[in-house]
Each structure stands twice: as structure tokens, then as C-alpha cells.
Write a protein that holds these residues in place. Structure first.
Motif, PDB file in Angstrom:
ATOM      1  N   PHE A  23       0.848  -1.189   0.000  1.00  8.31           N
ATOM      2  CA  PHE A  23       0.000   0.000   0.000  1.00  8.31           C
ATOM      3  C   PHE A  23       0.889   1.245   0.000  1.00  8.31           C
ATOM      4  N   ILE A  24       0.598   2.183  -0.899  1.00 14.08           N
ATOM      5  CA  ILE A  24       1.329   3.449  -0.923  1.00 14.08           C
ATOM      6  C   ILE A  24       0.341   4.563  -0.612  1.00 14.08           C
ATOM      7  N   ASP A  25       0.472   5.129   0.588  1.00 16.31           N
ATOM      8  CA  ASP A  25      -0.400   6.215   1.032  1.00 16.31           C
ATOM      9  C   ASP A  25       0.153   7.536   0.497  1.00 16.31           C
ATOM     10  N   ASP A  26      -0.544   8.099  -0.472  1.00 12.96           N
ATOM     11  CA  ASP A  26      -0.073   9.300  -1.158  1.00 12.96           C
ATOM     12  C   ASP A  26      -0.516  10.564  -0.424  1.00 12.96           C
ATOM     13  N   GLY A  27      -0.131  10.650   0.877  1.00  7.64           N
ATOM     14  CA  GLY A  27      -0.426  11.855   1.649  1.00  7.64           C
ATOM     15  C   GLY A  27      -1.855  11.955   2.131  1.00  7.64           C
ATOM     16  N   SER A  28      -2.467  10.835   2.531  1.00  5.67           N
ATOM     17  CA  SER A  28      -3.855  10.862   3.012  1.00  5.67           C
ATOM     18  C   SER A  28      -3.981  11.688   4.279  1.00  5.67           C
ATOM     19  N   SER A  29      -5.139  12.339   4.405  1.00  2.00           N
ATOM     20  CA  SER A  29      -5.424  13.129   5.606  1.00  2.00           C
ATOM     21  C   SER A  29      -6.455  12.445   6.503  1.00  2.00           C
ATOM     22  N   ASP A  30      -6.912  11.263   6.125  1.00  2.00           N
ATOM     23  CA  ASP A  30      -7.878  10.529   6.942  1.00  2.00           C
ATOM     24  C   ASP A  30      -7.160   9.431   7.732  1.00  2.00           C
ATOM     25  N   ASN A  31      -7.847   8.359   8.056  1.00  2.00           N
ATOM     26  CA  ASN A  31      -7.303   7.293   8.903  1.00  2.00           C
ATOM     27  C   ASN A  31      -6.651   6.168   8.097  1.00  2.00           C
ATOM     28  N   SER A  32      -6.381   6.407   6.827  1.00  5.15           N
ATOM     29  CA  SER A  32      -5.869   5.338   5.954  1.00  5.15           C
ATOM     30  C   SER A  32      -4.563   4.735   6.484  1.00  5.15           C
ATOM     31  N   TRP A  33      -3.629   5.584   6.909  1.00  3.75           N
ATOM     32  CA  TRP A  33      -2.325   5.071   7.334  1.00  3.75           C
ATOM     33  C   TRP A  33      -2.422   4.213   8.592  1.00  3.75           C
ATOM     34  N   ASN A  34      -3.297   4.577   9.519  1.00  7.06           N
ATOM     35  CA  ASN A  34      -3.477   3.759  10.726  1.00  7.06           C
ATOM     36  C   ASN A  34      -4.007   2.372  10.370  1.00  7.06           C
ATOM     37  N   ILE A  35      -4.885   2.308   9.403  1.00 10.44           N
ATOM     38  CA  ILE A  35      -5.409   1.008   8.965  1.00 10.44           C
ATOM     39  C   ILE A  35      -4.310   0.187   8.310  1.00 10.44           C
ATOM     40  N   ILE A  36      -3.499   0.829   7.475  1.00  7.33           N
ATOM     41  CA  ILE A  36      -2.379   0.131   6.844  1.00  7.33           C
ATOM     42  C   ILE A  36      -1.408  -0.380   7.905  1.00  7.33           C
ATOM     43  N   SER A  37      -1.149   0.432   8.916  1.00  9.88           N
ATOM     44  CA  SER A  37      -0.239   0.027   9.995  1.00  9.88           C
ATOM     45  C   SER A  37      -0.740  -1.233  10.682  1.00  9.88           C
ATOM     46  N   LYS A  38      -2.028  -1.287  10.979  1.00  9.79           N
ATOM     47  CA  LYS A  38      -2.594  -2.474  11.637  1.00  9.79           C
ATOM     48  C   LYS A  38      -2.522  -3.702  10.727  1.00  9.79           C
ATOM     49  N   LEU A  39      -2.726  -3.502   9.440  1.00 11.47           N
ATOM     50  CA  LEU A  39      -2.639  -4.630   8.503  1.00 11.47           C
ATOM     51  C   LEU A  39      -1.222  -5.181   8.431  1.00 11.47           C
ATOM     52  N   THR A  40      -0.220  -4.288   8.452  1.00 11.77           N
ATOM     53  CA  THR A  40       1.173  -4.767   8.394  1.00 11.77           C
ATOM     54  C   THR A  40       1.561  -5.521   9.661  1.00 11.77           C
ATOM     55  N   GLN A  41       0.978  -5.145  10.804  1.00 14.23           N
ATOM     56  CA  GLN A  41       1.267  -5.850  12.050  1.00 14.23           C
ATOM     57  C   GLN A  41       0.635  -7.234  12.082  1.00 14.23           C
ATOM     58  N   LYS A  42      -0.491  -7.361  11.410  1.00 17.41           N
ATOM     59  CA  LYS A  42      -1.240  -8.625  11.443  1.00 17.41           C
ATOM     60  C   LYS A  42      -0.827  -9.576  10.337  1.00 17.41           C
ATOM     61  N   HIS A  43      -0.369  -9.042   9.212  1.00 18.54           N
ATOM     62  CA  HIS A  43      -0.056  -9.878   8.045  1.00 18.54           C
ATOM     63  C   HIS A  43       1.379  -9.611   7.604  1.00 18.54           C
ATOM     64  N   LEU A  44       2.195 -10.655   7.557  1.00 21.38           N
ATOM     65  CA  LEU A  44       3.611 -10.504   7.223  1.00 21.38           C
ATOM     66  C   LEU A  44       3.843 -10.110   5.769  1.00 21.38           C
ATOM     67  N   ASN A  45       2.868 -10.362   4.919  1.00 26.26           N
ATOM     68  CA  ASN A  45       3.054 -10.065   3.498  1.00 26.26           C
ATOM     69  C   ASN A  45       2.436  -8.729   3.090  1.00 26.26           C
ATOM     70  N   VAL A  46       2.104  -7.898   4.072  1.00 30.06           N
ATOM     71  CA  VAL A  46       1.560  -6.574   3.781  1.00 30.06           C
ATOM     72  C   VAL A  46       2.607  -5.516   4.142  1.00 30.06           C
ATOM     73  N   PHE A  47       2.842  -4.590   3.230  1.00 32.76           N
ATOM     74  CA  PHE A  47       3.837  -3.527   3.428  1.00 32.76           C
ATOM     75  C   PHE A  47       3.174  -2.172   3.181  1.00 32.76           C
ATOM     76  N   GLY A  48       3.717  -1.152   3.787  1.00 29.40           N
ATOM     77  CA  GLY A  48       3.152   0.183   3.621  1.00 29.40           C
ATOM     78  C   GLY A  48       4.217   1.236   3.419  1.00 29.40           C
ATOM     79  N   ILE A  49       3.914   2.203   2.556  1.00 27.76           N
ATOM     80  CA  ILE A  49       4.762   3.369   2.337  1.00 27.76           C
ATOM     81  C   ILE A  49       3.877   4.600   2.494  1.00 27.76           C
ATOM     82  N   LYS A  50       4.337   5.564   3.251  1.00 30.94           N
ATOM     83  CA  LYS A  50       3.571   6.800   3.446  1.00 30.94           C
ATOM     84  C   LYS A  50       4.375   7.991   2.951  1.00 30.94           C
ATOM     85  N   PHE A  51       3.792   8.760   2.049  1.00 28.93           N
ATOM     86  CA  PHE A  51       4.421   9.986   1.567  1.00 28.93           C
ATOM     87  C   PHE A  51       4.175  11.129   2.550  1.00 28.93           C
ATOM     88  N   VAL A  52       5.101  12.070   2.571  1.00 29.70           N
ATOM     89  CA  VAL A  52       4.965  13.250   3.427  1.00 29.70           C
ATOM     90  C   VAL A  52       3.753  14.074   3.010  1.00 29.70           C
TER      91      VAL A  52
END
Length: 333
Positions: A57-86
Motif C-alpha cells: 500500500f502506498i499512502d499518497d499523503g492521506s489526511s484521513d485514517n488510511s495510514w493507521n489502517i495500513i499500519s494495523k494490517l502490516t502488524q497482522k499480516h507478514l506479506n503486507v507492506f506500507g509506504i507513506k508519503f509526506v
């Protein structure tokens, strides 16, 4: 010797285990409501498929709760990765970042808004592999979008893209595409060129390009992140892409050619005016009072500028360094 062989086997096994069959690249902007349903949909699809996969998942500067959801998915699933843009850099930069870290033998891109069906992923990868293609693009033949503001402009845009590029695709802008690893590690997706990845690939020699009809879903949450101006920008990008492909590596071939022609025409007018005044009509009005003088002056000035532009372009090509196009604030694995 046996001990060394065991170490070698371990390294090979480690690499194989960390090289998934498929990498899913999902750029997003403010899609908090769609992320969990999308990931569950992906899980359901691959529970029926034996191939290994990773989700980026590449979070292109979201202002909502998208990154927190991605963070939880990466903690729960080893094959999920996240990148967050400034901040928001655009879809092309998000894809570029995802391509850079993708490890799969096949790479599939899809949007996060649930309008692209993950059920199409195995079919696209099978077609890519069986037909020995470099990439395969989805075709949303039946769309659930506004006819006036999206469908008709999209058809005009795709018609123009086919004519200019020579690639026979019906839906250049479809987010659902599958690639071999060689393609995404070779092409450079920048600016707003995500619409023309097939064109970029063809320019790099990957000419085995296919197309497959895919399902298009109606948007369930939120609103589209692209306005009507994307089609106007798309046409401008298409012209830019054609020009860069034709003259990008040797700008002097374009600017130098036209610059030289203008200089020659301007010089010809100047010679004509000089001969006419000095030899033919010595009593005629001053050269500076004749319109031909200003035509000659304009042509020579423009010719010089074109020639200098081509020369500077050649220098820039030979001295340019790779610039940082986006800043990543966080990465999760």
C-alpha cells in the motif's frame, strides 16, 4: 564442504521464500473505508490460489485514517507492506515507489477504491504468463461512471492515445494492469505518466502488450480523486510523451533543425535587403522602414533561441543527476 553447501542451500531457500509470485501495488489517497474490505477481498481470492503474494500500500499523503489502517494490517499480516508519503505527490510517484520495492515475479497494480476487482488478478497473471506478454492491461468495457463526464471523455482520450502511440488498447488509464518484473524495474514512471505505462514500456522495447476485459465496480465509498481536468492534462502528457520519445535523447535534432531553418531564412531576407538597397534601389526608403527587415530580425532571433535551447538540452542530458521526486515519511513491513 558439506557445511558450506548447507549454508548455500539456506541462502537460496531464504531468497525463494522472500520472492513472492505476485506483488500487488495499491496507491491510495483518503480511502479509509475501502482498505479493510479490499484486503479481505484479496485474502479471499488468494485463499483459492496456490501462488504466494505480497501487498504494498502506498499512502499518497492521506489526511484521513488510511495510514493507521495500513499500519494495523502490516502488524497482522507478514506479506503486507506500507509506504507513506509526506504529502500528496500523485499516482505516478506512488507507483514508482511501489515498483522500487516490489519483489514479485509478476506485478499487478489496482486502485484502492474497490472499483477494480481482485478476482481479476489470477486471470491477468495467467494470461501474462501463458501468452508470454510483457504486460497486460485491463479494459473496463462496461463502466459504472458518469456517461457525460467520464465515459465519453475517456473514449476520446483513449482514441487519441491509440492514434499517437500506435498501441491498440481500449483503456490506457485502467488501474488494473499486470507486468513482468523486468518491465517495472526498467521503466521510469514520473510526472503524470501513469496513464501511459504501456507507452513507456513499448519505448523501452517491451512490445508484447495485451489487453483483457475486466469487471468494473461502482464506487462504494467516498468520491473520485480525479477531476474532469485529468483528460486535458492527459492530452498534454500524451503530446509530451510523443515529443520526448522522438527527440528526448537528441533535442538538437528538433530545436537545431528549426533554429537553423529560421536563421537561414532570416539571413536570406537580410542579404536580399542589403543587395536591394546597395545595388538595385539605392534611393529607396531605409531598410529599417521596410517590413522585411523585422521579419528577418524576428526569424534570426527565434532561430538563435531555438538553436541555444537545443544546445542546452544536450548539455542537460549529459550532466543531469537523478533528483528526489518524493519524500517518504514512514515505511512498514
Amino acid at each position: 564442504k558439506n557445511q558450506d553447501q548447507n549454508k548455500a542451500n539456506f541462502v537460496v531457500l531464504f531468497v525463494m521464500q522472500n520472492t513472492p509470485d505476485i506483488s500487488l501495488i495499491i496507491p491510495l489517497l483518503n480511502e479509509e473505508e475501502s482498505l479493510l474490505p479490499l484486503h479481505k477481498w484479496i485474502l479471499d481470492v488468494f485463499n483459492k490460489d496456490s501462488r504466494t503474494y505480497e501487498v504494498i500500500f502506498i499512502d499518497d499523503g492521506s489526511s484521513d485514517n488510511s495510514w493507521n489502517i495500513i499500519s494495523k494490517l502490516t502488524q497482522k499480516h507478514l506479506n503486507v507492506f506500507g509506504i507513506k508519503f509526506v504529502k500528496n505527490y500523485g499516482k505516478s510517484q506512488a507507483l514508482h515507489a511501489g515498483f522500487a520495492i516490489a519483489k514479485g515475479n509478476y506485478i499487478v497494480t489496482l486502485d484502492a477504491d474497490l472499483q477494480d476487482s481482485p478476482e481479476e488478478i489470477p486471470r491477468l497473471v495467467d494470461a501474462l504468463s501463458n501468452q508470454k506478454l510483457d504486460l497486460i492491461s485491463g479494459w473496463k468495457k462496461k463502466r459504472y461512471d458518469s456517461i457525460l463526464f467520464k465515459n465519453i471523455p475517456s473514449k476520446l482520450f483513449n482514441w487519441a492515445a491509440r492514434k499517437v502511440s500506435g498501441i491498440d488498447l481500449h483503456d490506457f488509464n485502467c488501474g488494473l494492469k499486470a507486468y513482468t518484473k523486468e518491465v517495472i524495474k526498467t521503466i521510469d514512471v514520473h510526472g503524470e505518466m501513469h496513464r501511459y505505462i504501456p507507452v513507456l514500456a513499448a519505448h523501452e522495447g517491451f512490445n508484447n502488450i495485451g489487453e483483457q476485459i475486466v469487471k468494473h465496480q461502482a464506487r462504494q465509498f467516498g468520491t473520485t480523486k480525479f477531476g474532469a481536468d485529468r483528460f486535458f492534462k492527459g492530452f498534454l502528457d500524451l503530446i509530451t510523451l510523443w515529443f520526448i520519445n522522438r527527440f528526448g535523447k537528441q533535442p538538437m535534432h528538433f530545436f537545431g533543425l528549426w533554429g537553423t531553418l529560421m536563421l537561414l531564412l532570416g539571413f536570406g531576407f537580410t542579404v536580399y535587403l542589403g543587395i536591394d538597397k546597395l545595388l538595385l534601389n539605392t534611393e529607396a526608403r531605409l531598410i529599417t522602414e521596410r517590413p522585411e527587415f523585422y521579419v528577418a530580425l524576428t526569424l534570426m532571433l527565434l532561430g538563435s533561441q531555438f538553436f541555444i535551447a537545443g544546445f542546452l538540452g544536450e548539455i542537460i542530458l549529459r550532466t543531469k543527476n537523478n533528483e528526489e521526486r518524493y519524500k517518504i515519511s514512514k515505511e512498514l513491513s
